[in-house]
Design an enzyme around this catalytic site. Structure first.
Site, PDB file in Angstrom:
ATOM      1  N   HIS A   1      30.126  77.548  60.528  1.00  0.00           N
ATOM      2  CA  HIS A   1      29.222  76.867  59.602  1.00  0.00           C
ATOM      3  C   HIS A   1      28.961  75.484  60.187  1.00  0.00           C
ATOM      4  O   HIS A   1      29.769  74.976  60.986  1.00  0.00           O
ATOM      5  CB  HIS A   1      29.866  76.741  58.222  1.00  0.00           C
ATOM      6  CG  HIS A   1      30.078  78.062  57.546  1.00  0.00           C
ATOM      7  ND1 HIS A   1      31.313  78.538  57.196  1.00  0.00           N
ATOM      8  CD2 HIS A   1      29.197  79.017  57.182  1.00  0.00           C
ATOM      9  CE1 HIS A   1      31.177  79.723  56.631  1.00  0.00           C
ATOM     10  NE2 HIS A   1      29.914  80.044  56.621  1.00  0.00           N
TER      11      HIS A   1
ATOM     12  N   ASP B   1      31.888  73.390  59.656  1.00  0.00           N
ATOM     13  CA  ASP B   1      33.079  73.752  60.447  1.00  0.00           C
ATOM     14  C   ASP B   1      33.000  73.015  61.788  1.00  0.00           C
ATOM     15  O   ASP B   1      34.011  72.532  62.307  1.00  0.00           O
ATOM     16  CB  ASP B   1      33.108  75.261  60.773  1.00  0.00           C
ATOM     17  CG  ASP B   1      33.341  76.141  59.554  1.00  0.00           C
ATOM     18  OD1 ASP B   1      34.138  75.755  58.692  1.00  0.00           O
ATOM     19  OD2 ASP B   1      32.730  77.231  59.495  1.00  0.00           O
TER      20      ASP B   1
HETATM   21  C1  GLO Z   1      29.458  86.086  52.439  1.00  0.00           C
HETATM   22  C2  GLO Z   1      28.933  86.039  53.797  1.00  0.00           C
HETATM   23  C3  GLO Z   1      29.424  84.855  54.576  1.00  0.00           C
HETATM   24  C4  GLO Z   1      28.593  84.618  55.805  1.00  0.00           C
HETATM   25  C5  GLO Z   1      28.973  83.347  56.527  1.00  0.00           C
HETATM   26  C6  GLO Z   1      28.021  83.055  57.664  1.00  0.00           C
HETATM   27  O1  GLO Z   1      29.376  87.043  51.737  1.00  0.00           O
HETATM   28  O2  GLO Z   1      29.213  87.246  54.440  1.00  0.00           O
HETATM   29  O3  GLO Z   1      30.775  85.020  54.913  1.00  0.00           O
HETATM   30  O4  GLO Z   1      28.688  85.683  56.685  1.00  0.00           O
HETATM   31  O5  GLO Z   1      28.956  82.307  55.617  1.00  0.00           O
HETATM   32  O6  GLO Z   1      26.805  82.654  57.171  1.00  0.00           O
END
Ligand code: GLO
Ligand code: MG
Length: 345
Positions: free
Chosen positions: A50, A53
């Site tokens: 993210h 992150d």
């Molecule tokens: C939630 C999502 C989340 C995304 C992550 C990347 O249901 O799967 O985990 O994959 O935030 O955008």
């Protein structure tokens, strides 16, 4: 001819604290440096990030500070032999994104969401990746009448165009999900994502990331969703995991609920020669709340091991016998063949 090996990736949120809506964290926060160490130890090459992150507290930093921190992060990753797969703007945790970002009813919130997404592009470029993952988490409604679905499509499109406009190489992989955290999401399936991509300013730079559980939550077969994206040349990422029917998003170990469904996904990836595209096999799996901290990476190790076992199962599948069943339209015999193969007979 040598077979291209698969490349695997994981995100720091996959080493979570064990909290759920009914209880607080049960494990200590895994320090980012330890996330990276665990990823290396488990044989992952890619890190999914993210925006915050990669650059913590980015909202408090100037543009040049953000870029400097992201460059430093790139160095940290490469020292460990890791590479950033993508950056995803995390709009859904910030107070400005409480009503969604791009589709918020407050114009100031929509502006914030677009600006933050453009920063994610800068972060991605500094990290050495062109890929932005767009999970439109709160872009939807809990009260259907609170937003206008026609306007919402236009607003999401506007955001896509703004992200593409932020850098000539920026690419977006849309990760659809039908519900959770919202009741009805505006981008629930791969069909919706691809249709939006086709309408944007540069369709060649918009593809999809498919999460198995999200397809299941939409009542769809993940392998068919993958096939649809592959046919369009748009499968740029996967979040393999599993989901036991229509309930909360479980992010189970790949194959844990439906081993045959997992086999079918690997079958599509193998037939598409996905490994040769250089795209990553990402896992979006959660450790169970009952795991102790020292055993809270087992879900990742198991997902990867299951994936690799299923690659072998796909490669050793009796294709000629299957073709004969198909030619004779004897699908009962095909069913038996598949089940026997999966049972190891
Ligand atoms: C939630 C999502 C989340 C995304 C992550 C990347 O249901 O799967 O985990 O994959 O935030 O955008
Ligand atoms: Mg995901």
């Amino acid at each position: 001819m040598a077979v291209t090996p698969y490349r695997f990736s994981v995100g720091p949120w996959n080493l979570g604290r064990g909290a759920d809506p009914f209880g607080p964290p049960v494990r200590p926060q895994v320090a980012f440096a330890d996330v990276l160490k665990a990823a290396v130890k488990l044989g992952f090459e890619g890190i999914q990030l993210h925006d915050d992150d990669a650059v913590p507290d980015l909202e408090k930093l100037t543009h040049s500070q953000i870029v400097r921190e992201a460059e430093a992060m790139r160095g940290t990753l490469s020292d460990l032999g890791l590479t950033a797969e993508f950056v995803a703007p995390r709009l859904w945790e910030h107070e400005s994104g409480v009503d969604g970002g791009y589709t918020a009813n407050d114009p100031a919130a929509r502006k914030w969401a677009i600006e933050r997404s453009k920063r994610a592009v800068d972060i991605a470029q500094a990290l050495g990746t062109d890929l932005i993952v767009m999970w439109p988490a709160r872009e939807g409604t809990n009260v259907r009448e609170s937003k206008n679905p026609v306007e919402a499509s236009g607003q999401i499109l506007e955001a896509i165009n703004a992200i593409l406009g932020a850098h000539p190489k920026a690419r977006i992989a849309i990760e659809p999900k039908p519900n959770e955290p919202v009741d009805h999401a505006f981008v629930p399936t791969i069909g919706h994502a691809l249709a939006l991509g086709a309408r944007c300013a540069d369709p060649s730079r918009v593809g999809v990331l498919i999460e198995s559980a999200h397809a299941i939550l939409a009542g769809l077969d993940p392998s068919d969703e993958m096939g649809f994206a592959v046919a369009a040349g748009k499968l740029w990422g996967v979040h393999l995991n599993d989901q036991n029917g229509l309930k909360f998003d479980q992010d189970k170990v790949f194959g844990a609920a439906n081993l045959r469904g997992a086999f079918d996904q690997v079958r599509v990836l193998e037939a598409a020669n996905y490994a040769a595209t250089g795209c990553f096999i990402g896992f979006d799996v959660k450790a169970q709340r009952t795991q102790s901290a020292d055993a809270a990476t087992a879900h990742l190790a198991t997902s990867k091991a299951v994936f690799l076992r299923l690659v072998e199962k796909v490669r050793s599948f009796p294709h000629t016998a299957a073709q004969q069943c198909i030619k004779a339209r004897d699908y009962e015999a095909l069913e038996r063949l598949v089940l026997e193969h999966l049972l190891g007979g």
